[in-house]
Design a protein around this motif. Sequence first.
Motif, PDB file in Angstrom:
ATOM      1  N   GLY A  10       0.826  -1.194   0.000  1.00 35.69           N
ATOM      2  CA  GLY A  10       0.000   0.000   0.000  1.00 35.69           C
ATOM      3  C   GLY A  10       0.859   1.241   0.000  1.00 35.69           C
ATOM      4  O   GLY A  10       1.946   1.267  -0.576  1.00 35.69           O
ATOM      5  N   GLY A  11       0.381   2.262   0.698  1.00 26.01           N
ATOM      6  CA  GLY A  11       1.132   3.496   0.767  1.00 26.01           C
ATOM      7  C   GLY A  11       0.316   4.578   1.457  1.00 26.01           C
ATOM      8  O   GLY A  11      -0.918   4.518   1.508  1.00 26.01           O
ATOM      9  N   ALA A  12       1.008   5.557   1.991  1.00 29.42           N
ATOM     10  CA  ALA A  12       0.352   6.671   2.691  1.00 29.42           C
ATOM     11  C   ALA A  12       0.452   7.937   1.853  1.00 29.42           C
ATOM     12  O   ALA A  12       1.187   8.004   0.869  1.00 29.42           O
ATOM     13  N   ASP A  13      -0.284   8.939   2.261  1.00 33.81           N
ATOM     14  CA  ASP A  13      -0.278  10.217   1.565  1.00 33.81           C
ATOM     15  C   ASP A  13       0.890  11.075   2.048  1.00 33.81           C
ATOM     16  O   ASP A  13       1.626  10.710   2.982  1.00 33.81           O
ATOM     17  N   ILE A  14       1.068  12.239   1.411  1.00 35.14           N
ATOM     18  CA  ILE A  14       2.026  13.228   1.887  1.00 35.14           C
ATOM     19  C   ILE A  14       1.742  13.505   3.350  1.00 35.14           C
ATOM     20  O   ILE A  14       0.604  13.791   3.735  1.00 35.14           O
ATOM     21  N   ILE A  15       2.743  13.389   4.159  1.00 38.64           N
ATOM     22  CA  ILE A  15       2.540  13.391   5.606  1.00 38.64           C
ATOM     23  C   ILE A  15       2.001  14.721   6.117  1.00 38.64           C
ATOM     24  O   ILE A  15       1.216  14.772   7.070  1.00 38.64           O
ATOM     25  N   GLU A  16       2.386  15.836   5.484  1.00 45.86           N
ATOM     26  CA  GLU A  16       1.877  17.143   5.908  1.00 45.86           C
ATOM     27  C   GLU A  16       0.382  17.278   5.622  1.00 45.86           C
ATOM     28  O   GLU A  16      -0.352  17.882   6.409  1.00 45.86           O
ATOM     29  N   ARG A  17      -0.070  16.718   4.511  1.00 43.99           N
ATOM     30  CA  ARG A  17      -1.511  16.747   4.220  1.00 43.99           C
ATOM     31  C   ARG A  17      -2.251  15.838   5.191  1.00 43.99           C
ATOM     32  O   ARG A  17      -3.347  16.162   5.652  1.00 43.99           O
ATOM     33  N   THR A  18      -1.656  14.690   5.510  1.00 41.49           N
ATOM     34  CA  THR A  18      -2.263  13.790   6.492  1.00 41.49           C
ATOM     35  C   THR A  18      -2.405  14.472   7.842  1.00 41.49           C
ATOM     36  O   THR A  18      -3.448  14.369   8.503  1.00 41.49           O
ATOM     37  N   SER A  19      -1.370  15.181   8.261  1.00 40.14           N
ATOM     38  CA  SER A  19      -1.408  15.875   9.548  1.00 40.14           C
ATOM     39  C   SER A  19      -2.489  16.943   9.561  1.00 40.14           C
ATOM     40  O   SER A  19      -3.233  17.090  10.542  1.00 40.14           O
ATOM     41  N   ARG A  20      -2.608  17.674   8.453  1.00 40.18           N
ATOM     42  CA  ARG A  20      -3.577  18.758   8.372  1.00 40.18           C
ATOM     43  C   ARG A  20      -5.003  18.239   8.354  1.00 40.18           C
ATOM     44  O   ARG A  20      -5.940  18.942   8.734  1.00 40.18           O
ATOM     45  N   ARG A  21      -5.171  16.993   7.937  1.00 39.45           N
ATOM     46  CA  ARG A  21      -6.513  16.420   7.813  1.00 39.45           C
ATOM     47  C   ARG A  21      -6.916  15.594   9.038  1.00 39.45           C
ATOM     48  O   ARG A  21      -7.612  14.590   8.931  1.00 39.45           O
ATOM     49  N   ARG A  57       7.406  13.968   9.790  1.00 36.81           N
ATOM     50  CA  ARG A  57       8.642  13.455   9.205  1.00 36.81           C
ATOM     51  C   ARG A  57       9.527  12.894  10.311  1.00 36.81           C
ATOM     52  O   ARG A  57       9.639  13.471  11.390  1.00 36.81           O
ATOM     53  N   ALA A  58      10.162  11.783  10.012  1.00 35.14           N
ATOM     54  CA  ALA A  58      10.958  11.087  11.031  1.00 35.14           C
ATOM     55  C   ALA A  58      12.199  11.877  11.411  1.00 35.14           C
ATOM     56  O   ALA A  58      12.853  12.506  10.565  1.00 35.14           O
ATOM     57  N   SER A  59      12.512  11.828  12.682  1.00 39.60           N
ATOM     58  CA  SER A  59      13.781  12.340  13.200  1.00 39.60           C
ATOM     59  C   SER A  59      14.640  11.146  13.607  1.00 39.60           C
ATOM     60  O   SER A  59      14.142  10.195  14.217  1.00 39.60           O
ATOM     61  N   GLY A 118       2.247   6.572  11.131  1.00 38.64           N
ATOM     62  CA  GLY A 118       2.111   7.960  10.723  1.00 38.64           C
ATOM     63  C   GLY A 118       3.408   8.704  10.553  1.00 38.64           C
ATOM     64  O   GLY A 118       3.407   9.874  10.178  1.00 38.64           O
ATOM     65  N   VAL A 119       4.529   8.043  10.801  1.00 39.01           N
ATOM     66  CA  VAL A 119       5.838   8.674  10.650  1.00 39.01           C
ATOM     67  C   VAL A 119       6.436   8.239   9.317  1.00 39.01           C
ATOM     68  O   VAL A 119       6.372   7.069   8.951  1.00 39.01           O
ATOM     69  N   ALA A 120       7.007   9.192   8.589  1.00 37.10           N
ATOM     70  CA  ALA A 120       7.536   8.887   7.262  1.00 37.10           C
ATOM     71  C   ALA A 120       8.864   9.584   7.051  1.00 37.10           C
ATOM     72  O   ALA A 120       9.182  10.579   7.708  1.00 37.10           O
ATOM     73  N   THR A 121       9.647   9.049   6.136  1.00 40.12           N
ATOM     74  CA  THR A 121      10.908   9.672   5.754  1.00 40.12           C
ATOM     75  C   THR A 121      10.694  10.484   4.482  1.00 40.12           C
ATOM     76  O   THR A 121       9.604  10.526   3.922  1.00 40.12           O
ATOM     77  N   GLY A 122      11.741  11.118   3.994  1.00 35.11           N
ATOM     78  CA  GLY A 122      11.672  11.849   2.730  1.00 35.11           C
ATOM     79  C   GLY A 122      11.017  13.205   2.886  1.00 35.11           C
ATOM     80  O   GLY A 122      11.039  13.822   3.949  1.00 35.11           O
ATOM     81  N   GLY A 123      10.401  13.662   1.787  1.00 36.63           N
ATOM     82  CA  GLY A 123       9.705  14.942   1.810  1.00 36.63           C
ATOM     83  C   GLY A 123      10.357  16.031   0.986  1.00 36.63           C
ATOM     84  O   GLY A 123      10.168  17.210   1.260  1.00 36.63           O
TER      85      GLY A 123
END
Length: 559
Positions: A350-361, A368-370, A479-484
């Motif tokens: 599968g896959g998740a959406d852009i994490i910033e859009r997910t957070s806003r929704r 983003r992972a630290s 809910g944590v993702a790399t990249g961006g």
Amino acid sequence: MLFKRFLLSAVSAAVALAPMAVSAPALAYVIQVQDDDREEYGGPRLVVTVVVDQLSANLFNQYRSRFTGGFKRLIDEGLVHANGFQTHGITETCPGHSTVLTGMHPTHTGIGVNFSNDDETGEGRYCLASKVNTLAHGKVTDNGNVGTELLKVDTLGDWLQLQHPESRVFAVSGKDRGAMNLAGHNGRAFWFTNGFGLTTYVRPDETAEERLAPVAAFNARYPAAEQGQNWKGNYAYCQSLAEDIEVVDGTFKSVVPPQNIGFDGSPTQDEETLKAATYLLQTQRLGQGKAVDMLGVSLSATDKIGHTYGTQGPEMCEQLMRLDAALGDFLSELEKVEGGVVLALTADHGGADIIERTSRRGFPYAHRASFAVVEQANAALRQQFNLDFDPLQRGSSGLRIVDTQKRVLPEPLRSRIARAAVPMLDGKGDFAMVVFRDELLQDPVADSIQPEELTVRERLRLSAVAGVSADLITALKPGVATGGRLGGNMSAHGQPWNYDRRVPIIFWTPDAKGQERFMPIRTIDIAPTLANIIQIDAPKVDGRCVNLDLGEAPTCPVE
């Protein structure tokens, strides 16, 4: 009577699971069929497997009401498992594809990740790299020289051709790993490469001309198709999803047509892949003889579009609408096959959406992972073991324990550092779990018949491969993702959570009565189920045969 039972005149089968060598096709069983009269067989003469790269069950269900083409037909006429699973934890393309027609978890296929590193040299190693093959188009491009030597088990196509050598197996994809995993060791795999068209690998005793012969005429028209990629923006609903999103390094404009358009990241690639599949279907007359043939189709654009633009914007919307239309045309061609066809459709992950859009929704935990805890662990390990370098290096599927040349540290230092590092990292920061690979491999392989109930550790165990997986296998928190990075990967997959593991699984034959099944099914169940339909003997695998209500499909044998 599409699936009338196949009457074997006399079948004598002996199955012996011998050790499977990594360096050669793993024909790990012996089977003998005597006096096989193919005229007796009343089942489908063509098996088609479609894998849509990064089509999560969530995304499939989200757009179900909007489909009007191929997906709608599969829903209306197919046996739909909307709750399908890739059972393992490292949900990447190569491992996911390796499960579909082998019936085996990645820990057994040997394909644990897309990319790993050679322990001795530190050099990168591709999941299907080859030391002996060349590429048919005459250049070393894409992922380098490839082949199936690292796939440690056989596929449904290999089982079929061993028992019926006259059967033909083809696969086509936008990616080499999509095509080769579906074609198996002995089938013909073709994939797109820029500026050429469909290419394949060439073994030492073969010629490029002979290997490319089945697609030579198709390639003659390809350059124009490659240059003709486009985003039409003709779907009003998709256009309504346009928005600006603030990401790590600027403002991402989520619009159709998008920026940074390329053939491999546009709907055109999947449309061309399905045209190539249709070309092979017609020119090779697949399913038109007495033997059962196979055709694998791996559709790669959804993955690139998901990574580049996310899953909840107008880009993915238009991709799915155009794929739906192209898939409809392909199904119309399949129903013309005189010998009958059975199709299985699924996804590699599968896959998740852009994490910033997910957070806003409404999901503020998404971020983003630290990896600050890794830096802290490296500092502590340097002091504890009197090192003048950082031993932990981020790699595919986790952390490697390496020297300054990126080579794995020798024993016993490697194991001592690993065991010291785990408590520094496990459950800390953005890590949900960190486990030492060698210890994980000592765990038994869990029974995955209820994939939702597997623990995170059990999911990671199904991905673990000695010498391939990272020394410390990791899972990020949900809910944590790399990249961006703008222009690069904006969203990701690869984690053990259900948004990366849940995929649709659909079995279809033309004009059948549709049926919905809600209980979970696994991608490893596809191969033994199809083997039962076409009445060939399968070796013992991790998956199970599933009884289907499509025509008169045979009942699965009692174990």
